[in-house]
Enzyme design. Structure first.
Site, PDB file in Angstrom:
ATOM      1  N   HIS A  25      10.229  77.615 -36.816  1.00 39.89           N
ATOM      2  CA  HIS A  25       9.189  76.982 -37.620  1.00 39.89           C
ATOM      3  C   HIS A  25       8.539  77.977 -38.583  1.00 39.89           C
ATOM      4  CE1 HIS A  25       5.893  78.997 -35.477  1.00 39.89           C
ATOM      5  NE2 HIS A  25       6.603  78.810 -34.381  1.00 39.89           N
ATOM      6  N   ARG A  38       4.223  72.174 -35.210  1.00 38.72           N
ATOM      7  CA  ARG A  38       4.686  73.142 -36.203  1.00 38.72           C
ATOM      8  C   ARG A  38       6.203  73.091 -36.371  1.00 38.72           C
ATOM      9  NH1 ARG A  38       2.708  75.816 -31.671  1.00 38.72           N
ATOM     10  NH2 ARG A  38       3.956  77.474 -30.703  1.00 38.72           N
ATOM     11  N   GLU A  93       8.006  76.529 -27.447  1.00 39.50           N
ATOM     12  CA  GLU A  93       7.815  77.969 -27.292  1.00 39.50           C
ATOM     13  C   GLU A  93       7.507  78.273 -25.826  1.00 39.50           C
ATOM     14  OE1 GLU A  93       8.378  80.969 -27.627  1.00 39.50           O
ATOM     15  OE2 GLU A  93       7.435  81.400 -29.576  1.00 39.50           O
ATOM     16  N   HIS A 147      11.317  77.417 -31.857  1.00 41.09           N
ATOM     17  CA  HIS A 147      10.404  78.560 -31.804  1.00 41.09           C
ATOM     18  C   HIS A 147      11.161  79.859 -31.526  1.00 41.09           C
ATOM     19  CE1 HIS A 147       7.135  75.575 -31.580  1.00 41.09           C
ATOM     20  NE2 HIS A 147       8.050  74.882 -30.929  1.00 41.09           N
TER      21      HIS A 147
END
Length: 339
Positions: free
Chosen positions: A94, A143, A197, A267
């Site tokens: 991202h 994100r 993440e 991520h």
């Protein structure tokens, strides 16, 4: 333990339904249901493998989109001898988030992109604008989803990315697409928490420099860069890799085996975990791997092997399309149709 297996099985079944539901829109009361109980799973030792995605998205052909296959697999593509179509796999971390900008530990806190991150996502889209994308996987965090959506606004095919909602009967029914032509010009986006993440536990929301001053640079470096040591109440890279790679093998790899071109927007740590699997890196090699925000990486999946091709440089860069004849032909068709 039975509860854990139950949750894994249901999660895999729901992910399969996400893909299937997008291309076979029906009233929910006409769809056959699978009822699974904890007792059934416990007594039959059901594993994720039993719920692997074995039915891929129905191919939608056009004068540009020519790649399709009905191959199905219950095992990892690397473990099968079935010859597969060539497929593109795009990985993109991202763009910069508002907490990246503030140098804060983010982890699983759901923070949006910064202005720079929005620009990075758009630039990533330009870099992959002539690479086919049939299906998108993102994490459950905004994100990563923003990055995927913004990137696809730059794609030359102009297909619309649409998040598939399968969290409830009502969500499935209310998000149906009834226009056949509209469906053909859409790209399903599947969100999965397994691609999130890694969870930074007690570090989330703390300033990285201040945390190093408080706990010591060596300790913080150990939490951030070791493979098996987690931060306080958080996940290690090893723990993140366990869930991310399992999801990739069970849900994404069968789609590649069928010939689908996939983009994953996720991520730093979940993507490092997947790259560790793709490139067969050791635990020592992966901890030194750095991924820049908003820079896509291209792999070619062919005959059960992942071939790393690096990152496209820009929308006019030709080298990446010369890696395979299929990508070169795809780009040529785009040029012919869209000029």
């Amino acid at each position: 333990m039975a509860a854990g297996v139950y949750n894994q099985a249901i999660g895999a079944f729901q992910s399969h339904s996400l893909v299937n539901n997008f291309n076979h829109q029906q009233k929910f009361n006409n769809i056959g249901r699978l009822v699974v109980t904890k007792d059934f799973i416990s007594s039959n030792c059901l594993s994720r493998k039993n719920f692997s995605v074995i039915q891929c998205i129905a191919s939608q052909t056009s004068e540009v989109d020519t790649a399709s296959s009905s191959s199905r697999s219950k095992t990892s593509a690397r473990d099968t001898h079935t010859k597969s179509n060539e497929a593109a796999l795009i990985l993109v971390r991202h763009g910069e988030s508002l907490w990246n900008e503030k140098n804060l530990f983010t982890g699983c806190v759901d923070v949006p992109l910064s202005k720079k991150g929005i620009d990075e996502a758009i630039e990533a889209g330009k870099r992959i604008s002539s690479i086919p994308v049939d299906l998108i996987f993102t994490s459950a965090l905004i994100r990563a989803q923003m990055t995927a959506m913004l990137a696809m606004t730059q794609h030359r095919r102009r297909k619309v990315p649409i998040i598939v909602h399968n969290e409830s009967e009502q969500a499935r029914e209310w998000s149906q697409i009834f226009g056949e032509d509209t469906r053909k010009h859409s790209i399903p986006v599947i969100t999965a928490w397994q691609l999130n993440e890694r969870m930074y536990g007690g570090l989330q929301g703390l300033n990285k420099l201040q945390t190093a001053e408080r706990y010591g640079k060596e300790k913080v470096h150990e939490w951030r860069r070791s493979y098996s040591i987690p931060p306080p109440n958080g996940e290690s890279l090893e723990m993140c890799a366990e869930r991310a790679v399992a999801y990739f093998r069970d849900q994404i790899e069968p789609q590649l085996l069928s010939g689908k071109n996939i983009m994953i927007s996720a991520h730093g740590n979940s993507l490092r975990s997947i790259i560790m699997y793709l490139d067969k890196l050791t635990s020592q090699e992966v901890i030194s791997l750095e991924l820049s925000t908003g820079i896509p990486m291209l792999y070619i999946f062919k005959e059960g092997r992942f071939i790393r091709r690096g990152s496209p440089i820009g929308p006019t860069e030709a080298g990446v399309y010369a890696y395979t004849r299929r990508l070169a032909l795809y780009r040529q068709r785009l040029d012919d149709v869209l000029q």
